[in-house]
Scaffold this active site. Sequence first.
Site, short mmCIF file in Angstrom:
data_model
loop_
_atom_site.label_atom_id
_atom_site.label_comp_id
_atom_site.label_asym_id
_atom_site.label_seq_id
_atom_site.Cartn_x
_atom_site.Cartn_y
_atom_site.Cartn_z
CB SER A 261 -15.11 -44.54 17.63
OG SER A 261 -16.15 -44.66 16.51
CE LYS A 265 -20.44 -47.34 19.07
NZ LYS A 265 -20.86 -46.37 19.01
CD1 TRP A 352 -21.60 -42.92 12.67
CD2 TRP A 352 -23.60 -42.86 11.56
NE1 TRP A 352 -22.26 -44.26 12.33
CE2 TRP A 352 -23.31 -44.14 11.66
CE3 TRP A 352 -24.93 -42.72 10.92
CZ2 TRP A 352 -24.25 -45.27 11.18
CZ3 TRP A 352 -25.77 -43.55 10.31
CH2 TRP A 352 -25.42 -44.85 10.73
CG HIS A 402 -15.93 -40.50 14.05
ND1 HIS A 402 -16.63 -40.35 15.17
CD2 HIS A 402 -15.61 -41.52 13.98
CE1 HIS A 402 -16.62 -41.52 15.73
NE2 HIS A 402 -15.92 -42.31 14.96
C1 GCU Z 1 -19.12 -46.90 12.76
C2 GCU Z 1 -20.31 -47.19 13.80
C3 GCU Z 1 -20.23 -46.29 14.96
C4 GCU Z 1 -19.04 -46.48 15.64
C5 GCU Z 1 -17.66 -46.13 14.49
C6 GCU Z 1 -16.08 -46.50 15.15
O1 GCU Z 1 -19.17 -45.74 12.28
O2 GCU Z 1 -21.41 -47.12 13.29
O3 GCU Z 1 -21.21 -46.71 16.08
O4 GCU Z 1 -18.82 -45.65 16.73
O5 GCU Z 1 -17.95 -47.04 13.57
O6 GCU Z 1 -16.01 -47.12 15.98
O7 GCU Z 1 -15.65 -45.94 14.38
#
Ligand code: GCU
Length: 421
Positions: A261, A265, A352, A402
């Site tokens: 997540s 990144k 998402w 997720h």
């Molecule tokens: C949120 C956010 C995402 C991210 C996620 C996470 O949903 O919008 O961009 O990847 O959190 O880190 O759990």
Amino acid sequence: MKKLVFCLLFSLLLSNAYGQFDVNYDEDKVPEFKLSDPLKSFNGSKIRNTKKWEKKRRPELMDFFSKNIYGEVPGQLAISSVEILEESAEAINGKAIRKQVELFFEKENKQIHFTILLYLPKQLTPAPIFVAYNFYGNHTIVNDVNIIISEAWAKNNPSFGIINNQLTEQSRGARSDRWPVEKIIDAGFGLAVIYYCEVDPDKDDFSDGVHPLFYVDDQQQPAEDEWGAISAWAWGLSRSMDYFETDDAVDASKVIVFGHSRLGKTSLWAGASDRRFAGVISNNSGCGGAALSKRRFGETVWRINRSFPHWFCKNFKNYSKNENALPLDQHELIACIAPRPVYIASAEEDLWADPKGEFLAALYATPVFELYGKKGIEHTIMPPVNQAIHNTLAYHIRTGKHNVTDYDWDQYLKWAEMFIK
Ligand code: GCU
């Protein structure tokens, strides 16, 4: 009638305030966009070989990602001291060595420190390892009473026993479902984890974490092109690499950076900006990670900059609702890691994060891997769920939400065995 109009207007306002209108989950509504060719430089010249890629194209892409998306690290800072807080040769049913190592950093009378928890397979020295951040503290990854609980700031979360922004005993082992440590050890890999808020607390506040160590005079926050939190977390991963290079039990030439997540990144940015990482895994990283920004499917640049204004550099806000002005897209971030192995993973229900956009980014990064004679994604159509593609550039989409699951780790271990070991 008046009442009805008012109600309609009110709900319109409300849904807009929550950004409902900006979230698209309909493939037919993905706007038309033109993706940049990783093998064509900004001035239009064709990149025909790895030499030109390395000398011209990769540097200009990295420069853009640094100054306009993640933000530049303002200077260098070496580890000032290392302390082994704890060590045991009897961890994970006697199969592993456990080590807790604290790294200290100092600059301008300010300091930060963070702790790496390492599990290393006993039968293999030096060991290839995965390095990763966790969301709720090192003590959550396995139910092991010896793991020191971090005192760093944590976002309140009663289900993890986090109140008053402090991690607690209640969450020991609470995330062990995401970290199959014994399986990793049995596969002949080590695992190193760090609690990400020790490097920079995940909140829109630039007075804490590593940023202030680099402030000049009375600077209060990073400049427009300077690092946000993701870049700071990537910096921390590079410093952990500095440490691995000094630890004889770790094979520093075989360190795979893993993240889920927001931390996926981070693993992509860390892997692109520090070529010492031998491989990169990005699990469900979505917007600002593996997903193509220009598709505007699920989370968008505007939305992420609004919800998490501290993650990217300030310049990235120039592309909120303005993705087409980007001269590149996230496929080129993946390309910047080539020829090193990269694994992009999606989850079917994680809309998402735009699974298709993650797949397409891997697909469109492929020409750069091929330039190096490596295999990327060969089919233009997404593979069926749970049918992983294991090439130097790997991809899977699994069933479910997720998350990080056993299926994900089984794939990563198989792939790492083929491409890293
Ligand atoms: C949120 C956010 C995402 C991210 C996620 C996470 O949903 O919008 O961009 O990847 O959190 O880190 O759990």
